[in-house]
Design a protein around this motif. Structure first.
Motif, PDB file in Angstrom:
ATOM      1  N   TYR A 212       0.852  -1.188   0.000  1.00  0.00           N
ATOM      2  CA  TYR A 212       0.000   0.000   0.000  1.00  0.00           C
ATOM      3  C   TYR A 212       0.888   1.239   0.000  1.00  0.00           C
ATOM      4  O   TYR A 212       1.766   1.376   0.849  1.00  0.00           O
ATOM      5  CB  TYR A 212      -0.929   0.015   1.218  1.00  0.00           C
ATOM      6  CG  TYR A 212      -1.750  -1.244   1.361  1.00  0.00           C
ATOM      7  CD1 TYR A 212      -2.844  -1.477   0.534  1.00  0.00           C
ATOM      8  CD2 TYR A 212      -1.426  -2.202   2.313  1.00  0.00           C
ATOM      9  CE1 TYR A 212      -3.595  -2.642   0.653  1.00  0.00           C
ATOM     10  CE2 TYR A 212      -2.166  -3.362   2.440  1.00  0.00           C
ATOM     11  CZ  TYR A 212      -3.252  -3.579   1.603  1.00  0.00           C
ATOM     12  OH  TYR A 212      -3.981  -4.735   1.718  1.00  0.00           O
TER      13      TYR A 212
ATOM     14  N   ARG B   5      -2.654   0.054   7.971  1.00  0.00           N
ATOM     15  CA  ARG B   5      -3.956  -0.435   7.498  1.00  0.00           C
ATOM     16  C   ARG B   5      -4.429  -1.566   8.417  1.00  0.00           C
ATOM     17  O   ARG B   5      -3.711  -2.540   8.623  1.00  0.00           O
ATOM     18  CB  ARG B   5      -3.830  -0.935   6.058  1.00  0.00           C
ATOM     19  CG  ARG B   5      -5.150  -1.243   5.361  1.00  0.00           C
ATOM     20  CD  ARG B   5      -4.839  -1.621   3.915  1.00  0.00           C
ATOM     21  NE  ARG B   5      -6.026  -1.748   3.091  1.00  0.00           N
ATOM     22  CZ  ARG B   5      -6.662  -2.885   2.859  1.00  0.00           C
ATOM     23  NH1 ARG B   5      -6.235  -4.009   3.418  1.00  0.00           N
ATOM     24  NH2 ARG B   5      -7.729  -2.915   2.079  1.00  0.00           N
TER      25      ARG B   5
ATOM     26  N   GLU C 221     -10.997   3.692   5.134  1.00  0.00           N
ATOM     27  CA  GLU C 221     -10.179   3.655   3.921  1.00  0.00           C
ATOM     28  C   GLU C 221     -10.890   4.268   2.729  1.00  0.00           C
ATOM     29  O   GLU C 221     -10.275   5.018   1.959  1.00  0.00           O
ATOM     30  CB  GLU C 221      -9.778   2.211   3.600  1.00  0.00           C
ATOM     31  CG  GLU C 221      -8.818   2.113   2.424  1.00  0.00           C
ATOM     32  CD  GLU C 221      -8.281   0.725   2.193  1.00  0.00           C
ATOM     33  OE1 GLU C 221      -7.102   0.482   2.527  1.00  0.00           O
ATOM     34  OE2 GLU C 221      -9.040  -0.121   1.691  1.00  0.00           O
ATOM     35  N   ASP C 222     -12.190   3.989   2.554  1.00  0.00           N
ATOM     36  CA  ASP C 222     -12.881   4.518   1.386  1.00  0.00           C
ATOM     37  C   ASP C 222     -12.953   6.037   1.421  1.00  0.00           C
ATOM     38  O   ASP C 222     -12.799   6.718   0.393  1.00  0.00           O
ATOM     39  CB  ASP C 222     -14.278   3.905   1.262  1.00  0.00           C
ATOM     40  CG  ASP C 222     -15.107   4.053   2.535  1.00  0.00           C
ATOM     41  OD1 ASP C 222     -14.537   4.493   3.558  1.00  0.00           O
ATOM     42  OD2 ASP C 222     -16.305   3.730   2.512  1.00  0.00           O
TER      43      ASP C 222
ATOM     44  N   TYR D   8      -9.331   7.375   0.637  1.00  0.00           N
ATOM     45  CA  TYR D   8      -9.027   7.256  -0.786  1.00  0.00           C
ATOM     46  C   TYR D   8      -9.788   8.314  -1.592  1.00  0.00           C
ATOM     47  O   TYR D   8      -9.243   8.921  -2.520  1.00  0.00           O
ATOM     48  CB  TYR D   8      -9.395   5.869  -1.287  1.00  0.00           C
ATOM     49  CG  TYR D   8      -8.408   4.777  -0.918  1.00  0.00           C
ATOM     50  CD1 TYR D   8      -7.273   5.056  -0.169  1.00  0.00           C
ATOM     51  CD2 TYR D   8      -8.598   3.455  -1.333  1.00  0.00           C
ATOM     52  CE1 TYR D   8      -6.373   4.065   0.176  1.00  0.00           C
ATOM     53  CE2 TYR D   8      -7.707   2.454  -0.997  1.00  0.00           C
ATOM     54  CZ  TYR D   8      -6.587   2.765  -0.246  1.00  0.00           C
ATOM     55  OH  TYR D   8      -5.699   1.781   0.088  1.00  0.00           O
ATOM     56  N   SER D   9     -11.041   8.525  -1.238  1.00  0.00           N
ATOM     57  CA  SER D   9     -11.878   9.495  -1.950  1.00  0.00           C
ATOM     58  C   SER D   9     -11.309  10.903  -1.797  1.00  0.00           C
ATOM     59  O   SER D   9     -11.260  11.682  -2.773  1.00  0.00           O
ATOM     60  CB  SER D   9     -13.317   9.440  -1.418  1.00  0.00           C
ATOM     61  OG  SER D   9     -14.124  10.404  -2.034  1.00  0.00           O
TER      62      SER D   9
ATOM     63  N   LEU E   4      -8.172  11.297  -3.926  1.00  0.00           N
ATOM     64  CA  LEU E   4      -8.531  11.380  -5.344  1.00  0.00           C
ATOM     65  C   LEU E   4      -9.052  12.778  -5.687  1.00  0.00           C
ATOM     66  O   LEU E   4      -8.698  13.350  -6.727  1.00  0.00           O
ATOM     67  CB  LEU E   4      -9.579  10.315  -5.671  1.00  0.00           C
ATOM     68  CG  LEU E   4      -9.972  10.159  -7.147  1.00  0.00           C
ATOM     69  CD1 LEU E   4      -8.758   9.828  -8.006  1.00  0.00           C
ATOM     70  CD2 LEU E   4     -11.041   9.080  -7.311  1.00  0.00           C
TER      71      LEU E   4
ATOM     72  N   GLU F 160     -10.614   6.647 -10.394  1.00  0.00           N
ATOM     73  CA  GLU F 160     -10.503   5.871  -9.167  1.00  0.00           C
ATOM     74  C   GLU F 160      -9.109   6.001  -8.560  1.00  0.00           C
ATOM     75  O   GLU F 160      -8.153   6.365  -9.228  1.00  0.00           O
ATOM     76  CB  GLU F 160     -10.819   4.393  -9.435  1.00  0.00           C
ATOM     77  CG  GLU F 160      -9.907   3.744 -10.454  1.00  0.00           C
ATOM     78  CD  GLU F 160     -10.256   2.281 -10.721  1.00  0.00           C
ATOM     79  OE1 GLU F 160      -9.393   1.571 -11.270  1.00  0.00           O
ATOM     80  OE2 GLU F 160     -11.378   1.862 -10.375  1.00  0.00           O
ATOM     81  N   TYR F 161      -9.045   5.719  -7.258  1.00  0.00           N
ATOM     82  CA  TYR F 161      -7.781   5.802  -6.521  1.00  0.00           C
ATOM     83  C   TYR F 161      -6.785   4.778  -7.067  1.00  0.00           C
ATOM     84  O   TYR F 161      -7.153   3.648  -7.427  1.00  0.00           O
ATOM     85  CB  TYR F 161      -8.045   5.542  -5.038  1.00  0.00           C
ATOM     86  CG  TYR F 161      -6.784   5.428  -4.206  1.00  0.00           C
ATOM     87  CD1 TYR F 161      -6.196   6.554  -3.650  1.00  0.00           C
ATOM     88  CD2 TYR F 161      -6.194   4.188  -3.986  1.00  0.00           C
ATOM     89  CE1 TYR F 161      -5.042   6.454  -2.892  1.00  0.00           C
ATOM     90  CE2 TYR F 161      -5.043   4.077  -3.237  1.00  0.00           C
ATOM     91  CZ  TYR F 161      -4.469   5.209  -2.694  1.00  0.00           C
ATOM     92  OH  TYR F 161      -3.322   5.102  -1.943  1.00  0.00           O
ATOM     93  N   SER F 162      -5.518   5.178  -7.125  1.00  0.00           N
ATOM     94  CA  SER F 162      -4.461   4.286  -7.624  1.00  0.00           C
ATOM     95  C   SER F 162      -3.217   4.411  -6.757  1.00  0.00           C
ATOM     96  O   SER F 162      -2.704   5.516  -6.550  1.00  0.00           O
ATOM     97  CB  SER F 162      -4.117   4.638  -9.082  1.00  0.00           C
ATOM     98  OG  SER F 162      -2.904   4.043  -9.472  1.00  0.00           O
ATOM     99  N   ASP F 163      -2.734   3.285  -6.235  1.00  0.00           N
ATOM    100  CA  ASP F 163      -1.497   3.293  -5.436  1.00  0.00           C
ATOM    101  C   ASP F 163      -0.310   3.756  -6.275  1.00  0.00           C
ATOM    102  O   ASP F 163       0.569   4.487  -5.793  1.00  0.00           O
ATOM    103  CB  ASP F 163      -1.222   1.886  -4.885  1.00  0.00           C
ATOM    104  CG  ASP F 163      -1.866   1.670  -3.518  1.00  0.00           C
ATOM    105  OD1 ASP F 163      -1.935   2.632  -2.739  1.00  0.00           O
ATOM    106  OD2 ASP F 163      -2.315   0.544  -3.247  1.00  0.00           O
TER     107      ASP F 163
ATOM    108  N   VAL G 296      -0.322   7.471  -6.512  1.00  0.00           N
ATOM    109  CA  VAL G 296       0.106   8.077  -5.244  1.00  0.00           C
ATOM    110  C   VAL G 296       1.626   8.022  -5.120  1.00  0.00           C
ATOM    111  O   VAL G 296       2.268   8.977  -4.679  1.00  0.00           O
ATOM    112  CB  VAL G 296      -0.582   7.371  -4.054  1.00  0.00           C
ATOM    113  CG1 VAL G 296       0.021   7.827  -2.728  1.00  0.00           C
ATOM    114  CG2 VAL G 296      -2.082   7.656  -4.065  1.00  0.00           C
TER     115      VAL G 296
END
Length: 535
Positions: free
Chosen positions: A328, A345, A379-380, A383-384, A387, A499-502, A505
């Motif tokens: 992550y 996490r 987490e959601d 991430y949001s 983003l 959408e979120y992307s590791d 990041v």
């Protein structure tokens, strides 16, 4: 009492071994050439043919085998497979006599030579050295053999020294042999220089980019194996060590570092890493690069950063200095604004329903007393928020981001100009080296000795300054490259974030600081920051 009668039976050597008289002697020959040059290949073929003919045409002899090590050094018997096979057959009593051209062909190590001659003699197997006209079955003393084998060892030592000296003189002039065997990415071109192999270069670039995108060595290994990509040796199974070597090999950015290792003892043949025992030689832009120089420096920085994450003691790995993880991206970037530790996490189970949250490691492992006010972040929602911040950066903050990056670039350039130029240092070192040579030819006195010490100390300081200046230049180049990359990213018109992307990041975010349960502060590459609400 009956008088005893004693009768002496005269010695008769011919009756010593009736079995040998009744059958032919099983004779073997040992040949060796030390290099794989074409001329020596001919010598090798001649030796084999000579001994085959000699043994088969000698009355009372039968051929027990021709044992030949081609292109193997005689300094040690460890890698001489045919020699060791011959000794094993002697032990099993399948050979009665050994022929060899000379002591140097048999062994260039005095101890090895004497040891094996003694072993064979104890088994009743003589060795005939043709050049020296020595038959070990007729020798009452080992003095001659010891002296001659010592001469052979001394000759080998002299040859080894001359070869090593020649190689190092070539290094000083930038001449060396590029090893293409088991090396991915290059092959020898028509002009004799390294030429890039496009298919293999793609693999090298993939490894480099995936590493910078945050993949671990193990993840890269699994990716390559799933793609069916073979290693340099044709193996389908990759090792993390091989991938690490690729990432750290300066040849992939077009440079060459010579004399990374050396052989301390030519008899033992053990290769040691050169940690300063011998000079090294660095050739810049020796051949076409597969990985850009700036990218290579970024990789070295990332390797150093990941290594610094490993705890000195596993028992002390409870806080923010834990082992690096590539699973992550936020594990390396999400920081508690209260105590400064990283977040971890965590999966919660509430009434049979699982929920993923991020928690301060310090609070998790040491309790509320260690970190009282750090919140748990879903987490959601996290991430949001990240983003939305990236979208905001792309859509509305390009000018502010550009200004921040421009400021960072000016800082890098300013540092470069302020730093001492490595060329100036090199010129000063050259002057001091001349002074030192002149002083060393003078008669010793307290004043001369003091000046020699002053020059030596100054040269040491200058070398350290030069190394620091070069390192700073590399780091600034890496920062500048990152700044340009993020500028290209935020100005891309086709960029569509859904959408979120590791991976994203890893590329654009340096740190995310948790200020409270309601907001976070995001620091992008280059220094630009945004405070983003979580709801």
């Amino acid at each position: 009492m009956v008088q005893k009668t004693v009768t002496e039976i005269p010695a008769n050597p011919l009756m010593g071994d009736l079995r040998k008289r009744k059958r032919k002697l099983r004779v073997a020959a040992y040949c060796r050439v030390s290099t794989e040059e074409e001329e020596q290949q001919n010598s090798f073929e001649v030796q084999v043919a000579y001994y085959t003919d000699k043994i088969t045409h000698h009355e009372g002899w039968q051929l027990a085998g021709i044992f030949a090590d081609d292109g193997i050094s005689g300094v040690s018997t460890k890698k001489r497979d045919q020699f060791n096979k011959m000794i094993e057959l002697c032990r099993k009593k399948k050979i009665d006599l050994i022929l060899t051209k000379s002591i140097s062909r048999f062994a260039r190590n005095t101890l090895d030579c004497i040891k094996h001659v003694r072993i064979l003699k104890s088994w009743g197997i003589p060795v005939i050295f043709e050049k020296e006209n020595i038959d070990t079955s007729n020798m009452n003393s080992e003095m001659i053999l010891t002296c001659l084998s010592s001469f052979a060892q001394a000759e080998s030592e002299s040859i080894s020294g001359n070869v090593t000296k020649g190689i190092r003189m070539g290094y000083r002039q930038g001449r060396f042999s590029f090893r293409y065997k088991n090396f991915l990415g290059y092959r020898k071109g028509p002009d004799g220089e390294p030429k890039i192999v496009p298919e293999e270069a793609k693999i090298i670039r993939l490894i480099a980019q995936n590493y910078l995108n945050g993949d671990s060595l193990r993840t890269i290994k699994e990716t390559l194996e799933s793609m069916g990509v073979p290693t340099a040796t044709g193996n389908q199974n990759w090792s993390t060590e091989a991938i690490q070597r690729i990432l750290q090999n300066e040849k992939y950015m077009g440079d060459v570092l010579l004399q990374k290792t050396y052989t301390a003892d030519f008899i033992e043949g053990k290769v040691k890493k050169n940690n300063g025992e011998l000079p090294q030689y660095y050739i810049k832009d020796n051949h076409p690069a597969i990985i850009p120089r700036e990218m290579f420096y970024q990789i070295q920085e990332e390797i150093a950063r990941r290594k610094s994450k490993k705890p000195a003691n596993a028992k002390k790995a409870k806080t923010n200095r834990g082992r690096f993880t590539s699973k992550y991206a936020l594990s390396e970037r999400l920081v508690c604004g209260n105590c400064g530790c990283y977040f971890r996490r965590v999966t919660w189970s509430i009434h049979g329903r699982k929920q993923i949250v991020w928690r301060c490691i310090n609070r998790l492992e040491c309790g509320p007393k260690a970190c009282k006010d750090s919140p748990s972040l879903k987490e959601d929602e996290l991430y949001s928020a990240i983003l939305k911040a990236i979208r905001s950066l792309v859509q509305g903050h390009q000018e502010e981001m550009a200004a921040t990056l421009q400021e960072a670039l000016i800082h890098c350039i300013g540092r470069e100009n302020a730093a001492i130029n490595p060329l100036v240092i090199e010129n000063r070192l050259h002057e001091l080296d001349k002074d030192l040579d002149r002083l060393l030819t003078m008669d010793g006195s307290e004043i001369v000795d003091l000046r020699i010490k002053q020059i030596s100390d100054e040269m040491l300081q200058l070398r350290q300054m030069k190394k620091r200046a070069e390192l700073d230049a590399q780091q600034d180049m890496g920062r500048e490259n990152k700044a340009k990359e993020i500028m290209a990213f935020i100005s891309a018109e086709y960029l569509d974030l859904t959408e979120y992307s590791d991976t994203l990041v890893y590329r654009v975010i340096e740190r995310v600081t948790v200020l409270s349960k309601e907001e976070i502060r995001i620091r992008f590459v280059g220094g630009f920051e945004i405070t983003q609400p979580l709801h």
